[in-house]
Enzyme design. Structure first.
Site, PDB file in Angstrom:
ATOM      1  N   GLY A  32       0.792  -1.224   0.000  1.00 24.05           N
ATOM      2  CA  GLY A  32       0.000   0.000   0.000  1.00 24.05           C
ATOM      3  C   GLY A  32       0.824   1.273   0.000  1.00 24.05           C
ATOM      4  O   GLY A  32       0.286   2.361  -0.203  1.00 24.05           O
ATOM      5  N   CYS A 240     -27.212  -9.947 -16.066  1.00 23.90           N
ATOM      6  CA  CYS A 240     -26.718  -9.720 -17.427  1.00 23.90           C
ATOM      7  C   CYS A 240     -27.760 -10.251 -18.423  1.00 23.90           C
ATOM      8  O   CYS A 240     -28.223 -11.383 -18.309  1.00 23.90           O
ATOM      9  CB  CYS A 240     -25.381 -10.417 -17.628  1.00 23.90           C
ATOM     10  SG  CYS A 240     -24.802 -10.354 -19.340  1.00 23.90           S
ATOM     11  N   CYS A 243     -25.800 -13.241 -20.641  1.00 25.61           N
ATOM     12  CA  CYS A 243     -25.389 -14.526 -20.072  1.00 25.61           C
ATOM     13  C   CYS A 243     -26.171 -14.878 -18.804  1.00 25.61           C
ATOM     14  O   CYS A 243     -25.998 -15.953 -18.244  1.00 25.61           O
ATOM     15  CB  CYS A 243     -23.891 -14.531 -19.776  1.00 25.61           C
ATOM     16  SG  CYS A 243     -23.448 -13.644 -18.274  1.00 25.61           S
ATOM     17  N   CYS A 265     -22.615  -7.764 -18.814  1.00 25.43           N
ATOM     18  CA  CYS A 265     -21.380  -7.872 -18.049  1.00 25.43           C
ATOM     19  C   CYS A 265     -20.359  -6.875 -18.590  1.00 25.43           C
ATOM     20  O   CYS A 265     -20.177  -6.760 -19.790  1.00 25.43           O
ATOM     21  CB  CYS A 265     -20.765  -9.267 -18.189  1.00 25.43           C
ATOM     22  SG  CYS A 265     -21.746 -10.583 -17.485  1.00 25.43           S
ATOM     23  N   CYS A 271     -18.396 -12.892 -19.736  1.00 25.12           N
ATOM     24  CA  CYS A 271     -19.718 -13.010 -20.344  1.00 25.12           C
ATOM     25  C   CYS A 271     -19.677 -14.037 -21.484  1.00 25.12           C
ATOM     26  O   CYS A 271     -20.544 -14.916 -21.584  1.00 25.12           O
ATOM     27  CB  CYS A 271     -20.176 -11.652 -20.862  1.00 25.12           C
ATOM     28  SG  CYS A 271     -21.939 -11.567 -21.217  1.00 25.12           S
TER      29      CYS A 271
END
Ligand SMILES: [Zn+2]
Lengths: 288, 256
Positions: A32, A240, A243, A265, A271
């Protein structure tokens, strides 16, 4: 492959790559923490992810398979040109399949499929400093990081709630890494934040700002919030329409001038692989 | 009683020129000390040395901390000193925009110190901010406005609220009424006096304005050319000045 003879492997010279690798290792050692590095001119404009490109260049080996995504898609101009750049300068194999890639350079998304310990995810970062919104002085933000003075981060979230009734920050949602450094996860949707505790190595490159930072595998990554306004990894409340997935992050696509829309997606590879496996959404079969 | 602050031989030089020299005094809990002098007398340099904004060249600034008792803040670690700066200490700047975040709402300005010490409950932080707006006589419905939309007097009152919200024990004030209209000054002084009494605050107030110390300070130090030339109870010093320079000040010849 004539360009391979003109350029060093992956464009950057060996000394530069060593310098970038040192910054990456330092970043991994201090999760970080923003490590300064001497960013090089790349043959593309800054907004195009020169930081991510340099990190990828220093990480790639000839045996790697590279995937490049932009907002989840492999076929945008940005993703295509970066992929082509490494095809020409490194001669590495490229793929659109998340599971086939060993290095994935990304802008604005984390793939839906869980990444593995054999993979590296490289983020393109525009603004690495999460405190800049409220404290423009770099000397002061560095001090805040070194002394763990992060009250200001919550002031930003406070302002969100007071203005919008909830934490409206939807992208680049700040996280606390390894209980020590507050980090900007780059402009990924906050939906992706919980995925950051993952098996793969995550590297972040900011070219214009000359910073590299990292999150090693399975490092604790906590999204900041308030007790009475807890963090939520929200997404559009749909599934979605191609899909049928009800758990993936969705883009809203405008279909025609009449204002018809559909949700699909944002991760195009995810997808497609679902559809290939036989999953179907409401509008499956129609051409988009 | 242990003094809240023990100042011992504090000196600060600016390239050979004296900023402030060999200043020593004690401040007891609940006491308000005024530091007066002309510009260039070293009073602001002294205040900044005491508040940890400047590092003195020599001397000790011993604060009676809650956890560890008297500690020299000059030699304590920077994280510890900065922690003091947002908990037990407060600093009110002359110019409110130096002490406020102009891009953050009034509520966020007041809440910052609470969040800096770990406040993580939005509702509680907001309730405190609302309470403090009331205490400094700002309408509660201004809580989401930015201070850039406030008058000078309101900005200064907001700065005070932002500083006092964590219940500090020592408040440093640098010309808190400077640059404000006379009527606005009077209201601010009234408010400050009320808060000091009510909260039992200890304070160090730097000012060139004798009316400010007359109203707020229990004791007074007069500074000239970096040195304290006279000190004592406020009324005593103002009504019966001993040092020639203080006599000049009081006779208002030197008042800026
Ligand atoms: Zn889909």
């Amino acid at each position: 492959m004539s360009l391979m003879d003109d350029y060093n492997f992956a464009y950057l010279d060996e000394q530069t790559k060593r310098m970038i690798r040192r910054a990456i290792l330092k970043g991994l050692a201090v999760p970080g923490y923003q490590v300064p590095f001497a960013s090089r001119e790349m043959p593309m404009p800054y907004g195009w992810g020169t930081g991510g490109v340099q990190v990828s260049a220093a990480t790639l080996t000839p045996d790697d398979t590279l995937k490049v995504i932009d907002q989840g898609a492999d076929d945008t101009t940005n993703a295509v040109s970066i992929r082509k750049f490494f095809e020409r300068t490194a001669g590495v194999a490229t793929t659109e399949e998340t599971t086939e890639a060993s290095i994935i350079q990304t802008r604005h998304r984390i793939p839906e499929v869980d990444l593995t310990e054999d993979q590296v995810l490289v983020y393109q970062v525009p603004i690495p400093e999460p405190l800049r919104f409220l404290e423009p002085r770099e000397t002061e933000t560095r001090k805040m990081h070194s002394l763990e003075e992060y009250g200001l981060m919550h002031v930003k979230l406070y302002e969100d709630i007071s203005r919008h009734g909830n934490i409206s920050t939807a992208f680049a949602y700040p996280v606390m890494v390894n209980d020590r450094y507050v980090m900007d996860p780059s402009p990924i949707p906050k939906f992706d934040n919980p995925k950051m505790e993952m098996a793969a190595i995550q590297l972040f490159g900011a070219g214009r700002e000359q910073r590299i930072y990292a999150v090693p595998p399975w490092t604790k990554v906590v999204s900041l919030d308030f007790e009475d306004y807890p963090f939520e990894a929200s997404k559009a409340d749909h599934s979605c329409e191609l899909c049928g997935s009800d758990s993936s992050y969705l883009d809203e696509v405008i279909l025609d001038d009449a204002g018809n829309r559909m949700f699909v997606c944002s991760d195009t590879d995810y997808c497609r692989s679902r559809r290939e496996a036989g999953h179907q959404g409401r509008l499956a079969g129609e051409t988009v | 009683m242990t003094p809240l602050l023990q100042v011992r031989d504090v000196s600060k030089l600016y390239g050979g020129r004296i900023g402030c020299g060999d200043v020593s005094f004690d401040l007891y809990p609940g006491e308000v000390m005024g530091i007066v002098g002309e510009s260039g007398s070293g009073k602001s340099t002294l205040l900044n040395c005491l508040a940890g904004h400047l590092v003195p060249d020599s001397g000790q600034v011993i604060f009676d901390t809650r956890a560890d008792g008297p500690v020299d803040t000059v030699t304590m670690s920077e994280p510890a000193r900065r922690m003091l700066g947002r908990t037990d200490w407060a600093f009110v700047h002359q110019h409110a925009r130096e002490g406020l975040r102009m891009g953050v709402s009034a509520g966020g300005n007041i809440g910052e110190r609470l969040m800096a010490v770990g406040g993580r409950h939005y509702g509680n932080i907001r309730a405190s901010a609302q309470d403090w707006l009331g205490r400094v006589e700002i309408d509660a419905d201004r809580i989401d406005d930015r201070p850039s939309h406030f008058s000078g007097g309101m900005q200064q009152r907001l700065q005070i609220a932002r500083n006092l919200v964590t219940g500090p024990r020592l408040v440093f004030m640098d010309e808190p009424t400077g640059g404000l209209d006379v009527s606005v000054q009077a209201r601010l002084l009234d408010l400050l006096r009320g808060l000091v009494r009510e909260m039992g605050l200890s304070a160090l107030i730097v000012t060139h304005d004798l009316a400010v110390v007359r109203l707020l300070a229990d004791r007074l130090m007069v500074m000239k050319d970096g040195h304290v030339v006279e000190s004592g109870l406020t009324d005593q010093v103002l009504d019966d000045p001993q040092h020639a320079y203080t006599q000049l000040l009081v006779s208002s010849v030197l008042q800026v």
